[in-house]
Design a protein around this motif. Sequence first.
Motif, PDB file in Angstrom:
ATOM      1  N   MET A  10     -33.439 123.231   5.006  1.00 43.66           N
ATOM      2  CA  MET A  10     -34.267 122.043   4.975  1.00 43.66           C
ATOM      3  C   MET A  10     -33.523 120.901   5.662  1.00 43.66           C
ATOM      4  O   MET A  10     -32.315 120.761   5.517  1.00 43.66           O
ATOM      5  N   LYS A  11     -34.273 120.079   6.380  1.00 42.06           N
ATOM      6  CA  LYS A  11     -33.673 118.956   7.088  1.00 42.06           C
ATOM      7  C   LYS A  11     -33.227 117.894   6.088  1.00 42.06           C
ATOM      8  O   LYS A  11     -33.910 117.633   5.106  1.00 42.06           O
ATOM      9  N   PRO A  12     -32.081 117.230   6.346  1.00 40.29           N
ATOM     10  CA  PRO A  12     -31.598 116.204   5.416  1.00 40.29           C
ATOM     11  C   PRO A  12     -32.447 114.930   5.437  1.00 40.29           C
ATOM     12  O   PRO A  12     -32.526 114.207   4.455  1.00 40.29           O
ATOM     13  N   VAL A  13     -33.110 114.652   6.578  1.00 42.94           N
ATOM     14  CA  VAL A  13     -33.940 113.452   6.708  1.00 42.94           C
ATOM     15  C   VAL A  13     -35.199 113.831   7.480  1.00 42.94           C
ATOM     16  O   VAL A  13     -35.126 114.530   8.486  1.00 42.94           O
ATOM     17  N   ILE A  14     -36.351 113.364   7.001  1.00 44.00           N
ATOM     18  CA  ILE A  14     -37.601 113.555   7.727  1.00 44.00           C
ATOM     19  C   ILE A  14     -38.346 112.228   7.770  1.00 44.00           C
ATOM     20  O   ILE A  14     -38.107 111.334   6.963  1.00 44.00           O
ATOM     21  N   TYR A  15     -39.248 112.096   8.756  1.00 42.01           N
ATOM     22  CA  TYR A  15     -40.093 110.919   8.882  1.00 42.01           C
ATOM     23  C   TYR A  15     -41.540 111.373   8.785  1.00 42.01           C
ATOM     24  O   TYR A  15     -41.947 112.312   9.450  1.00 42.01           O
ATOM     25  N   GLU A  16     -42.302 110.702   7.943  1.00 47.61           N
ATOM     26  CA  GLU A  16     -43.714 111.023   7.802  1.00 47.61           C
ATOM     27  C   GLU A  16     -44.483 109.731   7.612  1.00 47.61           C
ATOM     28  O   GLU A  16     -44.184 108.944   6.701  1.00 47.61           O
ATOM     29  N   ARG A  17     -45.433 109.496   8.503  1.00 50.68           N
ATOM     30  CA  ARG A  17     -46.255 108.281   8.463  1.00 50.68           C
ATOM     31  C   ARG A  17     -45.409 107.013   8.424  1.00 50.68           C
ATOM     32  O   ARG A  17     -45.690 106.065   7.687  1.00 50.68           O
ATOM     33  N   GLY A  18     -44.347 107.006   9.211  1.00 52.41           N
ATOM     34  CA  GLY A  18     -43.505 105.819   9.319  1.00 52.41           C
ATOM     35  C   GLY A  18     -42.541 105.601   8.172  1.00 52.41           C
ATOM     36  O   GLY A  18     -41.881 104.575   8.119  1.00 52.41           O
ATOM     37  N   ILE A  19     -42.456 106.543   7.253  1.00 51.75           N
ATOM     38  CA  ILE A  19     -41.538 106.404   6.119  1.00 51.75           C
ATOM     39  C   ILE A  19     -40.444 107.453   6.239  1.00 51.75           C
ATOM     40  O   ILE A  19     -40.699 108.609   6.535  1.00 51.75           O
ATOM     41  N   ARG A  20     -39.232 107.030   6.010  1.00 53.13           N
ATOM     42  CA  ARG A  20     -38.087 107.926   6.059  1.00 53.13           C
ATOM     43  C   ARG A  20     -37.876 108.545   4.672  1.00 53.13           C
ATOM     44  O   ARG A  20     -37.894 107.853   3.663  1.00 53.13           O
ATOM     45  N   TYR A  21     -37.701 109.874   4.646  1.00 57.04           N
ATOM     46  CA  TYR A  21     -37.447 110.591   3.399  1.00 57.04           C
ATOM     47  C   TYR A  21     -36.102 111.293   3.504  1.00 57.04           C
ATOM     48  O   TYR A  21     -35.805 111.924   4.515  1.00 57.04           O
ATOM     49  N   GLU A  22     -35.275 111.164   2.466  1.00 60.07           N
ATOM     50  CA  GLU A  22     -33.976 111.823   2.428  1.00 60.07           C
ATOM     51  C   GLU A  22     -34.009 112.947   1.402  1.00 60.07           C
ATOM     52  O   GLU A  22     -34.579 112.805   0.323  1.00 60.07           O
ATOM     53  N   LEU A  23     -33.385 114.059   1.763  1.00 59.74           N
ATOM     54  CA  LEU A  23     -33.303 115.204   0.868  1.00 59.74           C
ATOM     55  C   LEU A  23     -32.175 114.988  -0.128  1.00 59.74           C
ATOM     56  O   LEU A  23     -31.032 114.730   0.235  1.00 59.74           O
ATOM     57  N   ARG A  24     -32.520 115.066  -1.404  1.00 54.12           N
ATOM     58  CA  ARG A  24     -31.527 114.949  -2.479  1.00 54.12           C
ATOM     59  C   ARG A  24     -31.772 116.107  -3.421  1.00 54.12           C
ATOM     60  O   ARG A  24     -32.783 116.142  -4.120  1.00 54.12           O
ATOM     61  N   GLY A  25     -30.856 117.041  -3.396  1.00 55.06           N
ATOM     62  CA  GLY A  25     -31.049 118.260  -4.173  1.00 55.06           C
ATOM     63  C   GLY A  25     -32.102 119.109  -3.487  1.00 55.06           C
ATOM     64  O   GLY A  25     -31.955 119.486  -2.337  1.00 55.06           O
ATOM     65  N   GLU A  26     -33.196 119.360  -4.179  1.00 50.41           N
ATOM     66  CA  GLU A  26     -34.275 120.164  -3.611  1.00 50.41           C
ATOM     67  C   GLU A  26     -35.540 119.358  -3.344  1.00 50.41           C
ATOM     68  O   GLU A  26     -36.599 119.918  -3.090  1.00 50.41           O
ATOM     69  N   GLN A  27     -35.442 118.030  -3.407  1.00 45.87           N
ATOM     70  CA  GLN A  27     -36.623 117.197  -3.258  1.00 45.87           C
ATOM     71  C   GLN A  27     -36.352 116.043  -2.299  1.00 45.87           C
ATOM     72  O   GLN A  27     -35.238 115.516  -2.232  1.00 45.87           O
ATOM     73  N   TYR A  28     -37.394 115.638  -1.549  1.00 44.71           N
ATOM     74  CA  TYR A  28     -37.297 114.493  -0.653  1.00 44.71           C
ATOM     75  C   TYR A  28     -37.694 113.218  -1.396  1.00 44.71           C
ATOM     76  O   TYR A  28     -38.673 113.199  -2.138  1.00 44.71           O
TER      77      TYR A  28
END
Length: 76
Positions: free
Chosen positions: A1-19
């Motif tokens: 899984m990617k450590p950081v993703i962007y969706e609809r202009g919001i940055r999400y960081e992976l922490r454990g098994e959840q963004y």
Amino acid sequence: MKPVIYERGIRYELRGEQYYPCFAPPEPDNEKETYDLIVRQMAEAQGIDEALKARDQMAWVGAMNNIRSAAREFFR
């Protein structure tokens, strides 16, 4: 899984098994560079180039305005 993703202009960081959303404001320089890259790639994909600009300036301006408008949607 990617450590950081962007969706609809919001940055999400992976922490454990959840963004989780990261609500820190984006860095202005990085956003500008990303915007410019998106505009260049979209123009290239649609065949909008200097030859069109020389041949039909109004068509080029219209196409570039549409591309810039679409690229701004990534940052809303």
